[in-house]
Scaffold this motif. Sequence first.
Motif, PDB file in Angstrom:
ATOM      1  N   PRO A 120     100.829 -25.811 -91.821  1.00 55.88           N
ATOM      2  CA  PRO A 120      99.460 -26.248 -91.519  1.00 55.88           C
ATOM      3  C   PRO A 120      99.210 -26.315 -90.012  1.00 55.88           C
ATOM      4  N   SER A 121      98.035 -25.857 -89.611  1.00 58.03           N
ATOM      5  CA  SER A 121      97.687 -25.823 -88.196  1.00 58.03           C
ATOM      6  C   SER A 121      96.361 -26.537 -87.992  1.00 58.03           C
ATOM      7  N   GLY A 161      85.948 -21.103 -89.740  1.00 59.88           N
ATOM      8  CA  GLY A 161      85.998 -19.745 -90.235  1.00 59.88           C
ATOM      9  C   GLY A 161      86.964 -18.857 -89.482  1.00 59.88           C
ATOM     10  N   ILE A 162      86.638 -17.551 -89.464  1.00 61.86           N
ATOM     11  CA  ILE A 162      87.524 -16.533 -88.912  1.00 61.86           C
ATOM     12  C   ILE A 162      86.726 -15.616 -87.986  1.00 61.86           C
ATOM     13  N   GLN A 163      87.264 -15.376 -86.797  1.00 60.32           N
ATOM     14  CA  GLN A 163      86.683 -14.411 -85.867  1.00 60.32           C
ATOM     15  C   GLN A 163      87.487 -13.115 -85.941  1.00 60.32           C
ATOM     16  N   GLN A 168      93.014 -21.618 -80.789  1.00 57.72           N
ATOM     17  CA  GLN A 168      92.869 -21.003 -82.091  1.00 57.72           C
ATOM     18  C   GLN A 168      94.209 -20.474 -82.592  1.00 57.72           C
ATOM     19  N   SER A 169      94.366 -20.419 -83.910  1.00 51.92           N
ATOM     20  CA  SER A 169      95.492 -19.734 -84.518  1.00 51.92           C
ATOM     21  C   SER A 169      95.111 -18.277 -84.685  1.00 51.92           C
ATOM     22  N   VAL A 170      96.032 -17.378 -84.352  1.00 49.97           N
ATOM     23  CA  VAL A 170      95.689 -15.957 -84.235  1.00 49.97           C
ATOM     24  C   VAL A 170      96.669 -15.104 -85.017  1.00 49.97           C
ATOM     25  N   LEU A 193      92.656 -11.496 -85.812  1.00 48.50           N
ATOM     26  CA  LEU A 193      91.942 -12.503 -86.583  1.00 48.50           C
ATOM     27  C   LEU A 193      92.238 -13.851 -85.941  1.00 48.50           C
ATOM     28  N   ALA A 194      91.203 -14.600 -85.607  1.00 48.63           N
ATOM     29  CA  ALA A 194      91.375 -15.918 -84.997  1.00 48.63           C
ATOM     30  C   ALA A 194      90.710 -16.957 -85.899  1.00 48.63           C
ATOM     31  N   PHE A 195      91.442 -17.989 -86.273  1.00 50.48           N
ATOM     32  CA  PHE A 195      90.942 -19.042 -87.159  1.00 50.48           C
ATOM     33  C   PHE A 195      90.471 -20.209 -86.301  1.00 50.48           C
ATOM     34  N   PHE A 196      89.272 -20.725 -86.588  1.00 52.37           N
ATOM     35  CA  PHE A 196      88.695 -21.713 -85.690  1.00 52.37           C
ATOM     36  C   PHE A 196      87.957 -22.795 -86.468  1.00 52.37           C
TER      37      PHE A 196
END
Length: 622
Positions: free
Chosen positions: A458-459, A493-495, A467-469, A590-593
């Motif tokens: 988990p992040s 969401g996701i970038q 961000q997690s990438v 993909l970056a999760f934010f």
Amino acid sequence: MSFTSLTSTQQELEVLHLRNRLFIHKDRNNEYRTPISSNWRPTFHVTAPNGWLNDPCGPGYDPSTKKYHLGFQWNPKGNDWGNVSWGNATSYDLVSWNRSAEPMLSPTTEYDHSGVFTGCLRATDIDGRSSGALTCIYTSVSHLPIHYTLPYVRGCETLSLAVSHDSGKTWQRLECNPILPSPPQNLEVTGWRDPFVGPWRRTEPDQQLYGFISGGIVGQTPTIFAYTVNPKDLREWMFIGCLVDVGLNFRPSRWSGDFGVNWEVANVFDLVSQEEEVVSRTFMVVGTEGCLLVKDDDRVMARTARTQRQQLWMALKAKPTIICDEENNDPSTNTQALATYSFAGIFDHGCYYAANSFYDPVTAQHVVYGWITEEDLPDDLRHGQGWSGLISLPRTVHLQVLQNVVRARNSELQSITSMETEVDSRGTHTVRTLGIRPDDRLRKLRDKARWVHTMQSPSLLSSQSSQSVIPLRTSKWEVEAEFAVQKQCTRVGIQISHSADLKSQTVISWDSCTETFTIDRPYPTYPGINHGVESAPHTLLTFRNDQGDEVEEPLRIHAIFDTSVLEVFVNERTAISTRIYLDEDRCFQLAFFAGRESNDEKCDSGAHAVLLRAQAWDGLET
């Protein structure tokens, strides 16, 4: 088919020259470089060999050869709608397809010289025997134009059959065609086309078949014309009445869409709950024409630049007397609908239309295909690439049952018209809706993925944290991500980065305050391309567990990208398909934010979420 018209500013753009397989366009301030078809044509979606493609036609399974068949409306002679024929592709797994270079049915007879329109497939001969034969049931068109806004020319659309005795290699039309010459005589219709045949109300296939033809009644309602079909002679159709009467532009709420004034490619089928064995619901999936323009939440929707139509679904309650007594009851005098509206939703919120489906005996699931359009491209680029439109990835539908539900994130449960809500003995609710997810067989695409990235720890995601990438190297990838969204979180969401400098991005995200899921597409290289925001209402539900604790479900995002096509599924009940046209032939990360991007005073600036897990498969191949 109408496409987005260029604005006056866009019309000032001047095509300067064609160089290095690039279109170069120029306005007062910028030069735009846009690659043509080689960078935009998908690889694991079904496309036509060339020219125009629209509705999926006659999807089905042939048990004698263990092959799946998928037809599509096709103009092999040009890249605009017209010369409507049926293209054909076959597959053993719904992943790898063999596509015919020639149409399987072309407009060559007196009764279909204006078009071989959409229809369905039965894996039998016309006598209902499973003898290795295949039968296509289609709309044969002898007069154009046909449109719900025009006076209907009776006899322009008829019902015809074609049979193959060599596994779909060749087809023979019946000498008795057309088997139905026109709509019911007593009705003034807006349209009458796109036959779909199958059992209804859980009847056994060899006991009774029903035929459903889409259209509408002028000034009254869109509807489906229902028939009984003799399973031992597919030429025998008996009209029993109109399926529903919901009125013009019926719109229960933003959760359910606008049912317009005319329907196309309506499919009707029953789904049985896996959680509640005795519970089933009848669903129709339908393309709706003549929808009114609505700006929800003052957002600029992508669909405002497209044809005003939607791909919707509706759950129906059949009336007890749905089967007429053919000897004593004349259906032409029956003005009562056979079923009523129960609850409804939007099958796909993007550039997806004309969904067509079949029951798959191999998996015991209902499989749905749709047409993903090319409406976001201006005509010069669309013509330049030499092809238009594609068929979506296969989806399976199910009756999603959610038990022990306490509430939705913000909305009252009863106000969410895409759900059936029933109070249970614990004082919580059982919620039922249409579940939509990619067919599990698409996992085969992952087998040849060149890079697999997994984030299992988990992040924490917040406006103050990095961000997690996940890095990407291709434009053919899939991602599954799961977020625990805290109450104060405003957006998560996701970038998706399309450039090495990370400035060109597609952002798929959920706004918890407005309960809205969006896809923000990057500004395209060529300004005539529609890049409006795709938007869908979506909420998260809170459940009461066995310990009496209240726990909100995670936000689950499943996205599949194929060159220029993005299909997104959220919690298996919200789907959005869209197109992304850019120079780059790859994605970069993909970056999760999560963060605060709302002016709503109720939302706390300390917003955050937890990325519970994420996995990506990069370099998908058939």
